[in-house]
Design a protein around this motif. Structure first.
Motif, mmCIF file in Angstrom:
data_model
loop_
_atom_site.group_PDB
_atom_site.id
_atom_site.type_symbol
_atom_site.label_atom_id
_atom_site.label_comp_id
_atom_site.label_asym_id
_atom_site.label_seq_id
_atom_site.Cartn_x
_atom_site.Cartn_y
_atom_site.Cartn_z
ATOM 1 N N ASN A 134 0.826 -1.228 -0.035
ATOM 2 C CA ASN A 134 -0.125 -0.066 0.004
ATOM 3 C C ASN A 134 0.869 1.352 0.107
ATOM 4 O OD1 ASN A 134 -2.814 -1.147 -0.174
ATOM 5 N ND2 ASN A 134 -2.626 -1.772 1.887
ATOM 6 N N GLN A 135 2.066 1.328 0.653
ATOM 7 C CA GLN A 135 3.005 2.317 0.657
ATOM 8 C C GLN A 135 3.539 2.576 -0.632
ATOM 9 O OE1 GLN A 135 3.420 4.898 3.157
ATOM 10 N NE2 GLN A 135 4.279 5.747 1.339
ATOM 11 N N LEU A 136 3.885 1.524 -1.177
ATOM 12 C CA LEU A 136 4.442 1.434 -2.647
ATOM 13 C C LEU A 136 3.487 2.203 -3.684
ATOM 14 C CD1 LEU A 136 6.528 -1.953 -2.855
ATOM 15 C CD2 LEU A 136 7.537 0.583 -2.894
ATOM 16 N N VAL A 137 2.365 1.526 -3.529
ATOM 17 C CA VAL A 137 1.392 2.109 -4.427
ATOM 18 C C VAL A 137 1.029 3.627 -4.312
ATOM 19 C CG1 VAL A 137 -1.067 2.121 -5.259
ATOM 20 C CG2 VAL A 137 0.096 0.150 -4.620
ATOM 21 N N VAL A 138 1.211 4.088 -3.179
ATOM 22 C CA VAL A 138 1.156 5.368 -2.921
ATOM 23 C C VAL A 138 2.130 6.292 -3.358
ATOM 24 C CG1 VAL A 138 0.691 7.331 -1.187
ATOM 25 C CG2 VAL A 138 -0.642 5.319 -1.148
ATOM 26 N N THR A 139 3.324 5.872 -2.938
ATOM 27 C CA THR A 139 4.610 6.597 -3.283
ATOM 28 C C THR A 139 5.025 6.657 -4.796
ATOM 29 O OG1 THR A 139 5.724 6.017 -1.055
ATOM 30 C CG2 THR A 139 7.420 6.649 -2.584
ATOM 31 N N HIS A 140 4.793 5.582 -5.464
ATOM 32 C CA HIS A 140 5.000 5.534 -6.913
ATOM 33 C C HIS A 140 4.166 5.338 -7.719
ATOM 34 C CE1 HIS A 140 9.213 5.002 -5.531
ATOM 35 N NE2 HIS A 140 8.746 4.008 -4.508
ATOM 36 N N ALA A 141 2.933 6.027 -7.344
ATOM 37 C CA ALA A 141 1.602 5.949 -8.224
ATOM 38 C C ALA A 141 1.966 6.003 -9.850
ATOM 39 C CB ALA A 141 0.692 6.996 -7.792
ATOM 40 N N GLY A 142 1.269 5.158 -10.675
ATOM 41 C CA GLY A 142 1.268 5.307 -11.813
ATOM 42 C C GLY A 142 2.652 4.651 -12.552
ATOM 43 N N ARG A 143 3.644 4.407 -11.700
ATOM 44 C CA ARG A 143 4.883 3.728 -12.032
ATOM 45 C C ARG A 143 4.754 2.086 -12.200
ATOM 46 N NH1 ARG A 143 10.017 6.111 -11.160
ATOM 47 N NH2 ARG A 143 10.716 4.600 -12.592
ATOM 48 N N ASP A 144 5.599 1.560 -13.177
ATOM 49 C CA ASP A 144 5.752 0.046 -12.983
ATOM 50 C C ASP A 144 6.919 0.015 -11.907
ATOM 51 O OD1 ASP A 144 4.382 -0.961 -15.156
ATOM 52 O OD2 ASP A 144 6.015 -0.403 -16.602
ATOM 53 N N ILE A 145 6.620 -1.337 -10.883
ATOM 54 C CA ILE A 145 7.240 -1.564 -9.955
ATOM 55 C C ILE A 145 7.789 -2.914 -10.015
ATOM 56 C CG2 ILE A 145 7.500 -1.539 -7.376
ATOM 57 C CD1 ILE A 145 5.281 0.147 -7.217
ATOM 58 N N ILE A 146 8.997 -3.321 -10.180
ATOM 59 C CA ILE A 146 9.595 -4.603 -10.059
ATOM 60 C C ILE A 146 9.663 -5.082 -8.432
ATOM 61 C CG2 ILE A 146 11.401 -6.036 -10.904
ATOM 62 C CD1 ILE A 146 11.562 -4.365 -13.252
ATOM 63 N N VAL A 147 9.436 -6.015 -7.950
ATOM 64 C CA VAL A 147 9.514 -6.301 -6.790
ATOM 65 C C VAL A 147 10.143 -7.862 -6.847
ATOM 66 C CG1 VAL A 147 8.642 -6.888 -4.316
ATOM 67 C CG2 VAL A 147 7.508 -4.996 -5.819
ATOM 68 N N VAL A 148 11.395 -8.012 -6.065
ATOM 69 C CA VAL A 148 11.992 -9.054 -6.381
ATOM 70 C C VAL A 148 11.853 -9.819 -4.771
ATOM 71 C CG1 VAL A 148 14.085 -10.412 -6.572
ATOM 72 C CG2 VAL A 148 13.704 -8.534 -7.998
ATOM 73 N N ALA A 149 10.857 -10.631 -4.789
ATOM 74 C CA ALA A 149 10.615 -11.001 -3.466
ATOM 75 C C ALA A 149 10.566 -12.592 -3.082
ATOM 76 C CB ALA A 149 9.183 -10.534 -3.120
ATOM 77 N N HIS A 150 9.838 -13.035 -2.302
ATOM 78 C CA HIS A 150 9.623 -14.465 -1.873
ATOM 79 C C HIS A 150 8.426 -15.162 -2.013
ATOM 80 C CE1 HIS A 150 13.475 -13.410 0.408
ATOM 81 N NE2 HIS A 150 12.982 -12.415 0.407
ATOM 82 N N GLY A 151 8.300 -16.443 -1.945
ATOM 83 C CA GLY A 151 7.038 -17.083 -2.102
ATOM 84 C C GLY A 151 6.097 -16.596 -0.913
ATOM 85 N N GLY A 152 6.131 -16.592 -0.095
ATOM 86 C CA GLY A 152 5.267 -16.135 1.035
ATOM 87 C C GLY A 152 4.918 -14.734 0.866
ATOM 88 N N THR A 153 5.920 -13.946 0.532
ATOM 89 C CA THR A 153 5.470 -12.385 0.200
ATOM 90 C C THR A 153 4.538 -12.327 -0.931
ATOM 91 O OG1 THR A 153 7.613 -11.950 0.927
ATOM 92 C CG2 THR A 153 6.534 -10.258 -0.356
ATOM 93 N N ILE A 154 4.796 -13.210 -2.085
ATOM 94 C CA ILE A 154 3.829 -13.127 -3.233
ATOM 95 C C ILE A 154 2.649 -13.823 -2.873
ATOM 96 C CG2 ILE A 154 3.590 -14.026 -5.531
ATOM 97 C CD1 ILE A 154 6.706 -14.148 -5.410
ATOM 98 N N ARG A 155 2.505 -14.589 -2.039
ATOM 99 C CA ARG A 155 1.128 -15.356 -1.593
ATOM 100 C C ARG A 155 0.354 -14.225 -0.760
ATOM 101 N NH1 ARG A 155 4.698 -19.311 -0.213
ATOM 102 N NH2 ARG A 155 4.143 -21.294 -1.508
ATOM 103 N N ALA A 156 1.081 -13.773 0.065
ATOM 104 C CA ALA A 156 0.223 -12.373 0.795
ATOM 105 C C ALA A 156 -0.196 -11.326 -0.233
ATOM 106 C CB ALA A 156 1.537 -11.955 1.853
ATOM 107 N N ALA A 157 0.683 -10.957 -1.239
ATOM 108 C CA ALA A 157 0.390 -9.896 -2.271
ATOM 109 C C ALA A 157 -0.950 -10.379 -2.969
ATOM 110 C CB ALA A 157 1.298 -9.656 -3.262
ATOM 111 N N LEU A 158 -1.126 -11.552 -3.325
ATOM 112 C CA LEU A 158 -2.030 -12.356 -4.098
ATOM 113 C C LEU A 158 -3.348 -12.206 -3.128
ATOM 114 C CD1 LEU A 158 -0.386 -15.131 -5.863
ATOM 115 C CD2 LEU A 158 -1.223 -13.138 -7.153
ATOM 116 N N GLY A 159 -3.311 -12.458 -1.914
ATOM 117 C CA GLY A 159 -4.333 -12.616 -0.878
ATOM 118 C C GLY A 159 -4.931 -11.300 -1.039
#
Length: 191
Positions: A121-146
């Motif tokens: 939610n902070q990234l979406v506000v801070t970088h509104a309208g930009r593409d964001i590449i997040v290099v993350a982990h399986g659990g992080t991605i599961r949480a983002a999908l949730g």
């Protein structure tokens, strides 16, 4: 989670990282967790041809502790047989434990969802309208999908996330029905 920072990853499959570099957007904001393996993976993608920060983390890359993998505490590094023995055979069907259960000395998946949601939610506000590449982990991605799909925590654990796969989640601003997220792809191979 400091113990997780000592783990490195294998970035020797050049074709894998070329495949990722070919699919990711140019001129994006780069984000990693604070764990070394995400920095190494991001560096491998950049070496494979995707323009990005020179140093990971560096002044152009953002390292966010809230995007780290779930802290498994005393369960960290156990093989499945050892883990099953430690749990006295009580093994969750999707992952190591139900979403509400914290590993001894670690954290629950509910805690992961809370911190990952806060970071996204902070990234979406801070970088509104930009593409964001997040290099993350399986659990992080599961949480983002949730978060994106409005799933119950247990349902988020049903996703299998492969190493070096791509998951794309778009945040859609503006009025209208829906909750502002679109899941474009999950677990896409690097080609």
């Amino acid at each position: 989670m400091a113990a997780g920072s000592i783990f490195s990853c294998d970035c020797s499959e050049a074709a894998t990282f070329r495949g990722l570099a070919e699919q990711l957007p140019r001129d994006a904001v780069w984000v990693t967790s604070d764990l070394r393996r995400t920095h190494e993976t991001a560096a491998a993608i950049i070496r494979a041809g995707l323009p990005g920060p020179q140093l990971i983390p560096g002044p152009e890359a953002i390292a966010i502790a809230d995007l780290a993998e779930q802290d498994f505490g005393e369960w960290q590094g156990l093989g499945y047989d050892e883990f099953q023995h430690a749990r006295a055979g009580d093994f969750h069907r999707f992952w190591h434990a139900p979403a509400h259960e914290a590993a001894p000395g670690g954290e629950s998946f509910l805690a992961v969802i809370a911190r990952v949601s806060r970071a996204i939610n902070q990234l979406v506000v801070t970088h509104a309208g930009r593409d964001i590449i997040v290099v993350a982990h399986g659990g992080t991605i599961r949480a983002a999908l949730g978060l994106a799909l409005g799933l119950e925590p247990e349902a988020s654990l049903a996703f299998t996330i492969e190493n070096c796969s791509l998951t794309r989640i778009d945040h859609i601003d503006g009025p209208g029905a829906g909750h502002g997220w679109r899941v474009v792809t999950v677990n896409r191979p690097p080609r």
